[in-house]
Enzyme design. Structure first.
Site, short mmCIF file in Angstrom:
data_model
loop_
_atom_site.label_atom_id
_atom_site.label_comp_id
_atom_site.label_asym_id
_atom_site.label_seq_id
_atom_site.Cartn_x
_atom_site.Cartn_y
_atom_site.Cartn_z
N ARG A 1 2.89 7.90 9.12
CA ARG A 1 2.78 9.13 8.42
C ARG A 1 1.88 10.07 9.58
O ARG A 1 1.29 11.63 9.45
CB ARG A 1 2.22 9.90 7.17
CG ARG A 1 3.46 9.37 6.35
CD ARG A 1 3.19 9.89 4.75
NE ARG A 1 4.12 9.57 4.04
CZ ARG A 1 4.79 10.21 3.16
NH1 ARG A 1 4.09 11.81 3.64
NH2 ARG A 1 5.59 9.58 2.60
N ASP B 1 0.42 -0.95 -0.10
CA ASP B 1 -0.18 -0.16 -0.15
C ASP B 1 0.90 1.06 0.04
O ASP B 1 0.49 2.56 0.80
CB ASP B 1 -1.05 -0.12 1.59
CG ASP B 1 0.19 -0.17 2.45
OD1 ASP B 1 1.01 -0.11 2.05
OD2 ASP B 1 -0.41 -0.82 3.33
N GLU C 1 -1.92 4.66 2.85
CA GLU C 1 -2.27 3.87 2.74
C GLU C 1 -3.55 2.76 2.34
O GLU C 1 -3.66 2.41 1.61
CB GLU C 1 -1.29 2.92 3.94
CG GLU C 1 -0.28 2.66 3.54
CD GLU C 1 0.36 4.21 5.14
OE1 GLU C 1 -0.51 4.50 5.48
OE2 GLU C 1 1.59 4.02 4.69
N HIS D 1 13.61 5.15 11.80
CA HIS D 1 13.62 4.84 10.79
C HIS D 1 14.26 6.02 9.93
O HIS D 1 14.30 7.40 10.81
CB HIS D 1 11.72 5.52 9.94
CG HIS D 1 11.52 5.32 9.41
ND1 HIS D 1 11.21 5.99 7.92
CD2 HIS D 1 10.22 4.20 8.69
CE1 HIS D 1 11.29 5.21 7.17
NE2 HIS D 1 10.22 4.76 7.47
N HIS E 1 6.77 4.92 12.16
CA HIS E 1 7.16 6.18 11.41
C HIS E 1 6.06 6.61 10.41
O HIS E 1 5.63 7.60 9.64
CB HIS E 1 8.05 5.06 10.41
CG HIS E 1 6.86 3.82 9.35
ND1 HIS E 1 6.48 4.03 8.68
CD2 HIS E 1 7.15 2.36 9.48
CE1 HIS E 1 5.82 3.39 8.04
NE2 HIS E 1 5.83 1.82 8.75
N GLU F 1 -1.13 -9.17 -0.90
CA GLU F 1 -0.80 -8.53 0.56
C GLU F 1 -2.52 -7.59 -0.28
O GLU F 1 -2.90 -6.30 0.70
CB GLU F 1 0.30 -7.78 0.76
CG GLU F 1 -0.31 -7.51 2.45
CD GLU F 1 0.96 -6.41 3.51
OE1 GLU F 1 1.07 -5.10 2.59
OE2 GLU F 1 1.52 -7.46 3.99
C1 UD1 Z 1 7.31 4.76 3.50
C2 UD1 Z 1 5.03 4.49 3.02
C3 UD1 Z 1 4.57 3.78 4.05
C4 UD1 Z 1 5.70 2.66 3.90
C5 UD1 Z 1 7.33 2.85 5.17
C6 UD1 Z 1 8.05 1.95 5.08
C7 UD1 Z 1 4.52 5.68 1.50
C8 UD1 Z 1 3.70 7.01 1.36
N1 UD1 Z 1 4.52 5.73 2.51
O1 UD1 Z 1 7.05 5.68 4.13
O2 UD1 Z 1 3.62 3.15 3.66
O3 UD1 Z 1 4.69 2.02 5.63
O4 UD1 Z 1 7.69 3.38 3.67
O5 UD1 Z 1 9.32 2.37 5.73
O6 UD1 Z 1 4.86 4.90 1.04
N2 UD1 Z 1 14.73 8.10 3.68
C9 UD1 Z 1 16.00 7.99 3.99
N3 UD1 Z 1 16.99 7.31 3.11
C10 UD1 Z 1 16.00 5.45 2.87
C11 UD1 Z 1 13.91 5.36 3.42
C12 UD1 Z 1 13.62 7.34 3.65
O7 UD1 Z 1 16.90 9.46 3.91
O8 UD1 Z 1 16.40 4.63 2.76
C13 UD1 Z 1 13.86 9.68 4.23
C14 UD1 Z 1 14.20 10.21 2.90
O9 UD1 Z 1 14.46 11.54 3.64
C15 UD1 Z 1 12.58 10.58 2.22
C16 UD1 Z 1 11.75 10.31 3.68
O10 UD1 Z 1 12.43 9.65 4.43
O11 UD1 Z 1 11.77 11.54 1.69
C17 UD1 Z 1 10.88 9.92 3.43
O12 UD1 Z 1 10.02 8.24 3.15
P1 UD1 Z 1 8.81 8.15 2.22
O13 UD1 Z 1 9.37 6.73 1.53
O14 UD1 Z 1 8.21 8.68 1.80
O15 UD1 Z 1 8.34 7.33 3.13
P2 UD1 Z 1 8.28 6.60 4.88
O16 UD1 Z 1 7.75 7.13 5.67
O17 UD1 Z 1 9.14 6.47 4.54
N1 UDP Z 2 12.53 -4.24 9.39
C1 UDP Z 2 13.99 -4.18 9.23
N2 UDP Z 2 14.65 -2.91 9.69
C2 UDP Z 2 14.42 -2.59 10.81
C3 UDP Z 2 12.85 -2.05 11.55
C4 UDP Z 2 12.54 -3.03 10.57
O1 UDP Z 2 14.56 -4.89 8.15
O2 UDP Z 2 14.77 -1.29 11.67
C5 UDP Z 2 11.89 -5.11 8.86
C6 UDP Z 2 10.43 -5.96 9.51
O3 UDP Z 2 11.20 -6.99 9.91
C7 UDP Z 2 9.70 -5.53 8.78
C8 UDP Z 2 9.70 -4.53 7.79
O4 UDP Z 2 11.26 -4.09 7.94
O5 UDP Z 2 10.16 -6.42 7.65
C9 UDP Z 2 8.78 -3.13 8.60
O6 UDP Z 2 8.95 -1.98 7.55
P1 UDP Z 2 8.31 -0.34 7.47
O7 UDP Z 2 7.87 -1.08 9.25
O8 UDP Z 2 9.77 0.55 7.07
O9 UDP Z 2 6.98 -0.78 7.49
P2 UDP Z 2 5.90 -1.57 7.48
O10 UDP Z 2 5.40 -2.48 7.14
O11 UDP Z 2 4.95 -0.65 8.33
O12 UDP Z 2 5.09 -0.30 6.20
#
Ligand code: UD1
Ligand code: UDP
Length: 393
Positions: A215, A95, A131, A245, A213, A117
């Site tokens: 939003r 999602d 989501e 995160h 994490h 999923e």
């Molecule tokens: C995203 C997904 C969320 C998912 C989550 C898993 C959307 C809208 N959100 O949220 O559904 O549960 O990922 O973790 O798709 N960033 C880094 N390095 C990384 C990753 C993120 O620097 O490797 C920082 C960047 O500043 C980026 C920000 O995190 O702009 C947000 O990343 P984004 O993918 O937009 O949102 P998440 O909160 O990670």
């Molecule tokens: N996870 C990981 N490293 C971490 C935290 C989580 O590999 O430091 C794994 C966790 O085991 C799970 C997935 O990341 O499989 C969950 O990701 P996240 O919480 O970012 O996203 P969501 O599942 O809420 O979409």
């Protein structure tokens, strides 16, 4: 038969890894992987753990990206790939903004969509945001709905999707967990390396593992979660470990409120194997993560879900997770309750596996082959891949 798998964030990569591995081994299947790079470091670490080498990388991540940034870049980046590759099926997972934009891109290019999923619902468009809307939009353009559980299948049926388009597969996160479980639990060099890496953990203290994490919790929600953790750190018998995160909206309140507190270890996001190791060492897990809610019950770890709603009610109904909101008093009370009451703790740590049996990838690949008219020689080949994967770990 050409299958294009598109994913971009850490959890998508973890849950798609077993499927991509199964596709690679299936006869007559050409498997192509496009990562969007919605996440960068967190995605790359996951690709490395599962030995996945993408064919295309849109590399879209920017600091503090908006939902519009991600969606626009995925749509424009995928379009030429869809046009030139013309996949029979595009697989998307979950999602995220990546998965919904990729599903739309496939639809615009008249490719069929398989949604891994499918059918998770809270019924509340504001939670999780965005989501809940993403899942529903993806479902509208999906041809094959791969529902992890019977509850998810029923949610899709209630929205009018035909039963013949839905397959209950289990969640591929359990397949992924099994792929790394042996590294983490069996005596050997991998296990020793993990013990060495986390040798700073205090053996006599109970480990409370935290992730967060979402939003919809940015701002007040995160401040409340941090207040709860600060209060819990007063317990001398616990150590709180929190891989933070990389989203700046998470990091700012967490580091502002929790830096320098004894008993609280703020660490960088962990690679999947290390995180699974931490889960196995934990007494209790506090999270708002979807994936962690699915993995922890399989490992026999009680989970407190710091959200107002969950689309994974199976664990809560099985009595192995509790929905505790982001209210600090509620979080603190539930942690004390579990850590201080052996009977209630034992009831929650019983271990349950409502989300899958580790064979979701096999079911999904088999179904795709049947949909594309390639049923022959399927089962033995895929079984072989599973065996090879089991031997590899
Ligand atoms: C995203 C997904 C969320 C998912 C989550 C898993 C959307 C809208 N959100 O949220 O559904 O549960 O990922 O973790 O798709 N960033 C880094 N390095 C990384 C990753 C993120 O620097 O490797 C920082 C960047 O500043 C980026 C920000 O995190 O702009 C947000 O990343 P984004 O993918 O937009 O949102 P998440 O909160 O990670
Ligand atoms: N996870 C990981 N490293 C971490 C935290 C989580 O590999 O430091 C794994 C966790 O085991 C799970 C997935 O990341 O499989 C969950 O990701 P996240 O919480 O970012 O996203 P969501 O599942 O809420 O979409």
């Amino acid at each position: 038969m050409r299958i294009l798998s598109v994913f971009g964030t850490r959890p998508e990569a973890i849950k798609m890894a077993p499927i991509v591995r199964a596709l690679r081994a299936a006869p007559g299947v050409e498997s192509r992987v496009c990562v969007t790079g919605q996440h960068r470091q967190m995605l790359d670490e996951t690709l490395a753990i599962f030995d996945l080498r993408p064919d295309d990388d849109l590399d879209i991540m920017t600091g503090g990206q908006t939902l519009a940034d991600i969606s626009a870049r995925v749509l424009t980046g995928l379009d030429p790939i869809m046009r030139s590759y013309r996949p029979d099926f595009v697989l998307v997972q979950g999602d995220t903004a990546t998965s919904t934009a990729a599903a739309l891109s496939a639809f615009f290019n008249r490719s069929r969509v398989g949604h891994v999923e499918a059918g998770l619902r809270t019924g509340d468009m504001a939670s999780p945001w965005p989501e809940e809307a993403n899942r529903r939009v993806t479902a509208v353009v999906t041809d094959r709905h791969y529902a992890p559980t019977e509850k998810a299948r029923r949610a899709l049926l209630a929205e009018g999707y035909p039963g013949s388009s839905i397959l209950v597969t289990g969640n591929s996160v359990i397949d992924a967990l099994l792929l790394v479980a042996e590294d983490v639990t069996a005596p050997g060099p991998q296990r020793r390396a993990l013990e060495e890496r986390f040798s700073w953990l205090t053996p006599g203290k109970r480990l409370v593992l935290v992730t967060g994490h979402r939003r919809e919790s940015f701002g007040d929600g995160f401040i409340r979660i941090c207040q709860a953790l600060r209060a819990l750190s007063a317990r001398e018998d616990v150590q709180i470990v929190y891989p933070v995160h990389l989203n700046p909206n998470v990091r700012q309140p967490v580091f502002d409120i929790l830096s320098g507190i004894e008993n609280i270890h703020l660490i960088e996001p962990q690679d999947y194997r290390s995180f699974v190791y931490l889960m196995t060492r934990a007494s209790l897990i506090l999270t708002d993560s979807g994936g962690v809610q699915e993995e922890a019950p399989a490992l026999g770890k009680p989970v407190l879900v710091m959200r107002d709603t969950s689309e994974r009610m199976e664990a809560i109904e099985a009595g192995v997770a509790r929905l505790v909101s982001t209210d600090p008093d509620a979080i603190v009370a539930h942690v004390h309750d579990l850590l201080d009451d052996r009977r209630r703790y034992a009831a929650m740590a019983q271990g349950a596996n409502p989300f899958g049996d580790g064979a979701a990838a096999e079911r999904i690949v088999e179904d795709l082959m049947i949909c594309c008219g390639h049923p022959a020689a399927l089962r033995p080949a895929i079984r072989r891949e599973r065996l090879m994967a089991a031997v590899a770990v």
